[in-house]
Design a protein around this motif. Structure first.
Motif, PDB file in Angstrom:
ATOM      1  N   HIS A   1      37.102-103.839  -6.728  1.00 39.27           N
ATOM      2  CA  HIS A   1      37.047-104.286  -5.632  1.00 39.27           C
ATOM      3  C   HIS A   1      35.665-103.016  -4.833  1.00 39.27           C
ATOM      4  O   HIS A   1      35.476-102.040  -5.767  1.00 39.27           O
ATOM      5  CB  HIS A   1      37.313-103.897  -3.814  1.00 39.27           C
ATOM      6  CG  HIS A   1      37.889-102.336  -3.673  1.00 39.27           C
ATOM      7  ND1 HIS A   1      37.298-101.531  -2.949  1.00 39.27           N
ATOM      8  CD2 HIS A   1      39.350-101.719  -4.461  1.00 39.27           C
ATOM      9  CE1 HIS A   1      37.687 -99.902  -3.274  1.00 39.27           C
ATOM     10  NE2 HIS A   1      39.562-100.416  -3.700  1.00 39.27           N
ATOM     11  N   ALA A   2      34.378-103.241  -4.518  1.00 38.31           N
ATOM     12  CA  ALA A   2      33.373-102.388  -4.478  1.00 38.31           C
ATOM     13  C   ALA A   2      33.593-101.427  -3.311  1.00 38.31           C
ATOM     14  O   ALA A   2      34.075-101.381  -2.267  1.00 38.31           O
ATOM     15  CB  ALA A   2      31.815-103.237  -3.509  1.00 38.31           C
ATOM     16  N   LYS A   3      32.912 -99.598  -3.273  1.00 34.23           N
ATOM     17  CA  LYS A   3      33.022 -99.165  -2.554  1.00 34.23           C
ATOM     18  C   LYS A   3      32.964 -99.544  -1.400  1.00 34.23           C
ATOM     19  O   LYS A   3      32.384 -99.792  -0.690  1.00 34.23           O
ATOM     20  CB  LYS A   3      32.175 -97.968  -3.052  1.00 34.23           C
ATOM     21  CG  LYS A   3      32.553 -96.353  -2.314  1.00 34.23           C
ATOM     22  CD  LYS A   3      32.099 -95.260  -3.223  1.00 34.23           C
ATOM     23  CE  LYS A   3      32.157 -93.947  -2.359  1.00 34.23           C
ATOM     24  NZ  LYS A   3      31.284 -92.824  -2.629  1.00 34.23           N
ATOM     25  N   GLY A   4      33.806 -99.272  -0.468  1.00 31.94           N
ATOM     26  CA  GLY A   4      34.157 -99.158   0.984  1.00 31.94           C
ATOM     27  C   GLY A   4      34.482-100.619   1.227  1.00 31.94           C
ATOM     28  O   GLY A   4      34.313-101.086   3.269  1.00 31.94           O
TER      29      GLY A   4
ATOM     30  N   LYS B   1      37.319-102.569   1.192  1.00 31.51           N
ATOM     31  CA  LYS B   1      38.408-103.250   0.111  1.00 31.51           C
ATOM     32  C   LYS B   1      39.004-104.364   0.534  1.00 31.51           C
ATOM     33  O   LYS B   1      40.456-105.047  -0.023  1.00 31.51           O
ATOM     34  CB  LYS B   1      40.032-101.939   0.664  1.00 31.51           C
ATOM     35  CG  LYS B   1      39.547-100.987   0.004  1.00 31.51           C
ATOM     36  CD  LYS B   1      40.685-100.161   0.096  1.00 31.51           C
ATOM     37  CE  LYS B   1      40.270 -98.022  -0.338  1.00 31.51           C
ATOM     38  NZ  LYS B   1      41.740 -97.439   0.132  1.00 31.51           N
TER      39      LYS B   1
ATOM     40  N   GLY C   1      33.547-101.721  -9.981  1.00 28.45           N
ATOM     41  CA  GLY C   1      34.118-101.470  -8.913  1.00 28.45           C
ATOM     42  C   GLY C   1      35.553-100.551  -9.017  1.00 28.45           C
ATOM     43  O   GLY C   1      35.813 -99.933 -10.415  1.00 28.45           O
ATOM     44  N   LYS C   2      36.149-100.158  -8.038  1.00 25.28           N
ATOM     45  CA  LYS C   2      36.941 -99.609  -8.139  1.00 25.28           C
ATOM     46  C   LYS C   2      38.717-100.521  -8.168  1.00 25.28           C
ATOM     47  O   LYS C   2      38.099-101.223  -7.352  1.00 25.28           O
ATOM     48  CB  LYS C   2      37.207 -98.755  -7.020  1.00 25.28           C
ATOM     49  CG  LYS C   2      36.293 -97.381  -6.705  1.00 25.28           C
ATOM     50  CD  LYS C   2      36.302 -96.765  -5.695  1.00 25.28           C
ATOM     51  CE  LYS C   2      35.438 -95.873  -5.684  1.00 25.28           C
ATOM     52  NZ  LYS C   2      35.410 -94.320  -4.765  1.00 25.28           N
TER      53      LYS C   2
ATOM     54  N   TYR D   1      42.156-101.242  -7.116  1.00 26.45           N
ATOM     55  CA  TYR D   1      43.146-101.260  -6.117  1.00 26.45           C
ATOM     56  C   TYR D   1      44.227-100.208  -6.012  1.00 26.45           C
ATOM     57  O   TYR D   1      44.924-100.212  -6.834  1.00 26.45           O
ATOM     58  CB  TYR D   1      43.700-102.510  -5.346  1.00 26.45           C
ATOM     59  CG  TYR D   1      42.785-103.745  -4.937  1.00 26.45           C
ATOM     60  CD1 TYR D   1      42.470-103.435  -3.223  1.00 26.45           C
ATOM     61  CD2 TYR D   1      41.855-104.244  -5.520  1.00 26.45           C
ATOM     62  CE1 TYR D   1      41.748-104.083  -2.654  1.00 26.45           C
ATOM     63  CE2 TYR D   1      40.908-104.784  -4.664  1.00 26.45           C
ATOM     64  CZ  TYR D   1      40.578-105.519  -3.387  1.00 26.45           C
ATOM     65  OH  TYR D   1      40.074-105.777  -2.605  1.00 26.45           O
TER      66      TYR D   1
END
Length: 784
Positions: free
Chosen positions: A327-330, A332, A347-348, A350
């Motif tokens: 997911h992109a930052k901020g 979720k 992205g990051k 989960y």
């Protein structure tokens, strides 16, 4: 035994949250959990607060009855309220027999009605200014002005308490327990913040019990039961033998009524609960309700409980988000890419969260609601929070959600209709004896989990089907003998030295053993760790589970394993592997402690290889849609009527002052009331009229003021009649003000009663405001 509690607040009171809102108040009162976007929730007295001051009162009674700091009444005190924290850990802390069913709240339907009437809800509290005093000068310190939110006096808050194990006490023991609680209730005089400075005066009343205070004067008091709170059977029940591999399932729909603090992680002074309820947290209640051979089935793994995860808006049970999703930052709530499907999104991964696995909402991330509550532990000698006994701490708990779990048991091992025994109200999680852990469970027969409709579970390695694809796991996607595993819960496996491990090789051996138990012996799984065609093969996360053994009063060993949502890929050799074998693994789980929900897996699920382009573009936040239907007002004689009238009266007064300010600011509306033809001295005479204690005297004085007298300008007859009509006619003032009465009342007879009660006050406020504005306007004109 259940005891009804009534707490009458005799003065303004506050039980603070420890937080404030800039520009509104520095300290806020504790309110009910829930959405406060449209109207603030009703103020409450948390169960932890009541338990604390109630215990202090009972300690005072016990000290007087025992003539010292120890004795039989102190033993009853520990039985009822539990042991206190001590640095000496050689003895387990005794659990409390007294438990409250949540916070004390306003009676009847009043809390729900306040959510639909924002004006009345805001009037339930008020802001009280305060300053800090310099101890050297005795004057207010500069820059130390503060505003504290206070709840209004005169309300009665209700709740319910129960004494666990009360039915097992004899008659003398029951009298002693109830007598001590009643004596403590009589001694409880104040509660909440600033109670030593006049706030929080109260009176606690116990309903449903008849205390015998004569027992307090007896010398031969029966002692409380022994400290061991749980009975242990001499020998375990025999283990039933399953007749086959079939399973039965009960689906649990769990509605959170009080915040649930489950699988809590301690981070400094923050105790953070999970967004789901683990199976090991639900298992004790399931085994207790099923009874009979249930405990034996847990030991053999023939009965298991899955974790309770949030449901989607469509009522679908969600699963942990795969670690392969990013997911992109901020943000979720929106899946940016699936690295197992080859998406190139950056992205990051989960770390937590739940995703809808199927249907129209497939791929949507669901985020349940949480609540933050601050608590503290008071040290007796200094009467302030202290780190020595716990200090100030914060609970972040799951609130206002609906979750789904499953209870699975081998067929024919329990009596038919066993699912019905699971329906009811449960207490789960941490601090479940007061403000947390109450849930409503509805159990109904459910379907057993099966494989993804697009997965091909073949007979052996390298065999083919009519479609021309490999019939081994993963063959439906045309990728050979690959088996993709998605962990739906934490997985506990051990290495060759019997240590907990997160190595994919050890996971593969545990999965081989699970396949062999299910009937697929000879299968070998080799972990795949290298990226292929831009797709990752593995996405792992570690998780530590810390828990507490209530019976022993000691911490359990740390459970370290792979986190839920981890994704692994294995290359399969050997076989055959039938669809029934994979379904058995899905149901029974992999690894250790499977009965408690550990080791739940999904194999070759279609969501793992679905690109983000095939998923919904936006996630949804969990929450029930708001209703536009206003509930019926409270009728006279119904619970909450008296409290609602207190809040209505305050709301009407606020609206009267606000509307009068609008009238005094409008020259044309003000001119309809005040005659400008008379002298300022004559107008000032109206101030004396409105100061009269009764409307009868005010009418007589107005008639004397407006009479014709030689040597002064006469009052315009029409304006004099208007003023007289304002004093005489009961509806004239309300027509002039035009208050939104429907939004300002929560009782059926509120509007009519307040029109009569506040008529004189409204007239005085309106005339005083108009006179002040007229005088100010004339003074400004003279200055120019």
């Amino acid at each position: 035994m259940n005891v009804e509690l009534e707490l009458l607040m005799l003065s303004d009171w506050r039980v603070g949250t420890g937080t404030g809102v800039p520009g509104y108040a520095d300290r806020l009162v504790q309110r009910e959990a829930g959405d406060a976007s449209t109207a603030p929730a009703a103020p409450i007295v948390p169960a932890k607060t009541l338990i604390g001051v109630w215990r202090d009162s009972c300690e005072l009674a016990a000290h007087a009855l025992d003539s010292g700091p120890s004795g039989i009444w102190h033993d009853w005190l520990d039985f009822l309220f539990g042991g206190q924290y001590s640095a000496d850990r050689r003895h387990a802390v005794r659990p409390a027999a007294l438990a409250l069913d949540g916070a004390l709240r306003l009676p009847g339907r009043l809390p729900e009605l306040l959510r639909t009437r924002p004006e009345v809800a805001w009037a339930a509290t008020f802001r009280k200014p305060g300053v800090a005093i310099d101890p050297r000068t005795g004057t207010a310190e500069a820059g130390m002005l503060r505003f504290e939110e206070m709840a209004r006096a005169g309300v009665t808050l209700t709740g319910r308490a129960r004494i666990r194990g009360f039915d097992e006490l004899d008659q003398d023991q029951r009298h002693a327990a109830v007598g001590l609680l009643a004596a403590g209730a009589r001694l409880l005089e104040r509660i909440g913040g600033k109670r030593r400075r006049g706030s929080g005066r109260c009176r606690l009343t116990l309903r449903g019990v008849e205390p015998d205070f004569a027992v307090l004067a007896r010398a031969d008091i029966a002692p409380p039961p022994a400290a061991m709170p749980y009975r242990v059977a001499d020998r375990p029940a025999p283990v039933p033998v399953p007749g086959g591999r079939e399973w039965e399932c009960a689906e649990l729909v769990i509605t959170v009524e009080q915040p649930v603090l489950a699988a809590a992680t301690v981070q400094g002074n923050l105790v953070r609960g999970e967004a789901f309820i683990p199976g090991w947290c639900l298992m004790p209640e399931v085994a207790r309700r099923l009874g009979g051979p249930a405990h034996a089935l847990v030991r053999t793994g023939d009965l298991l409980v899955t974790a309770a995860t949030p449901q989607s808006r469509g009522g679908v049970r969600t699963l942990p988000v795969p670690k392969a999703f990013v997911h992109a930052k901020g943000t979720k709530g929106v899946v940016a890419g699936n690295r197992m499907a080859g998406d190139a999104a950056v992205g990051k991964s989960y770390r937590e969260g739940h995703v809808v696995p199927e249907g129209e909402e497939a791929g949507t991330v669901v985020s349940p609601d949480f609540t933050l509550r601050m608590h503290n532990t008071i040290r007796d000698d200094i009467q302030r929070p202290s780190r020595d006994v716990g200090g100030v701490y914060i609970y972040k708990a799951l609130a206002g959600s609906v979750l789904r779990a499953e209870v699975r048991v081998r067929s024919d091992l329990l009596e038919p209709g066993w699912q019905k025994r699971l329906t009811g109200r449960w207490r789960v999680g941490r601090s479940a004896k007061d403000d947390y852990g109450q849930v409503r469970v509805e159990a109904r027969p459910g379907a057993m989990p099966s494989g993804s409709p697009k997965s091909m579970r073949g007979m052996s390695s390298g065999s083919s089907t009519e479609e021309g694809h490999s019939a081994t796991p993963g063959g439906a996607h045309g990728e050979g003998n690959l088996l993709r595993v998605w962990l739906l819960s934490e997985l506990l496996v051990r290495d060759s030295r019997l240590r907990f491990s997160i190595d994919p090789g050890d996971v593969g051996r545990a999965l081989e053993q699970a396949l062999a138990r299910a009937g697929a012996s000879g299968v070998t799984l080799s972990p795949v760790t290298e990226q292929q065609d831009g797709r990752i093969a593995v996405a792992l996360g570690a998780h530590r589970t810390e828990s507490w053994h209530r019976g022993w009063g000691l911490p359990r060993p740390t459970l370290y394993g792979l986190a839920a949502g981890s994704c692994l890929t294995f290359e399969v050799s050997g076989g055959p592997i039938s669809p029934e074998v994979l379904d058995e693994v899905r149901i029974a789980g992999v690894g250790e402690r499977r009965a408690e929900g550990f080791g739940q897996v999904e194999i070759d699920h279609d969501l793992l290889l679905r690109s983000v382009g095939d998923m919904p573009a936006q996630g949804v936040s969990y929450g029930e849609p708001a209703s536009d239907v206003w509930p019926e007002p409270i009728r006279q004689g119904e619970g909450g009527h008296a409290e609602g009238r207190i809040f209505e009266r305050a709301a009407w007064r606020v609206e009267i002052h606000r509307t009068c300010e609008a009238v005094m600011a409008a020259c044309d509306r003000r001119a309809e009331i005040l005659p400008v033809e008379v002298t300022p001295t004559q107008l000032n005479g109206l101030r004396e009229v409105v100061r009269e204690p009764s409307m009868e005297r005010a009418r007589n004085r107005l008639a004397w003021l407006t009479r014709i007298k030689a040597g002064r300008p006469s009052w315009p007859r029409k304006k004099a009649e208007t003023l007289a009509d304002l004093l005489d006619h009961p509806d004239r003032i309300w027509t002039l003000l035009g208050l939104p009465e429907e939004r300002l009342t929560v009782t059926a007879d509120g509007a009519a009663a307040l029109r009569t009660e506040l008529h004189d006050e409204a007239v005085r406020v309106l005339l005083t405001a108009c006179l002040a504005a007229h005088s100010r306007e004339r003074a400004e004109g003279d200055a120019e």
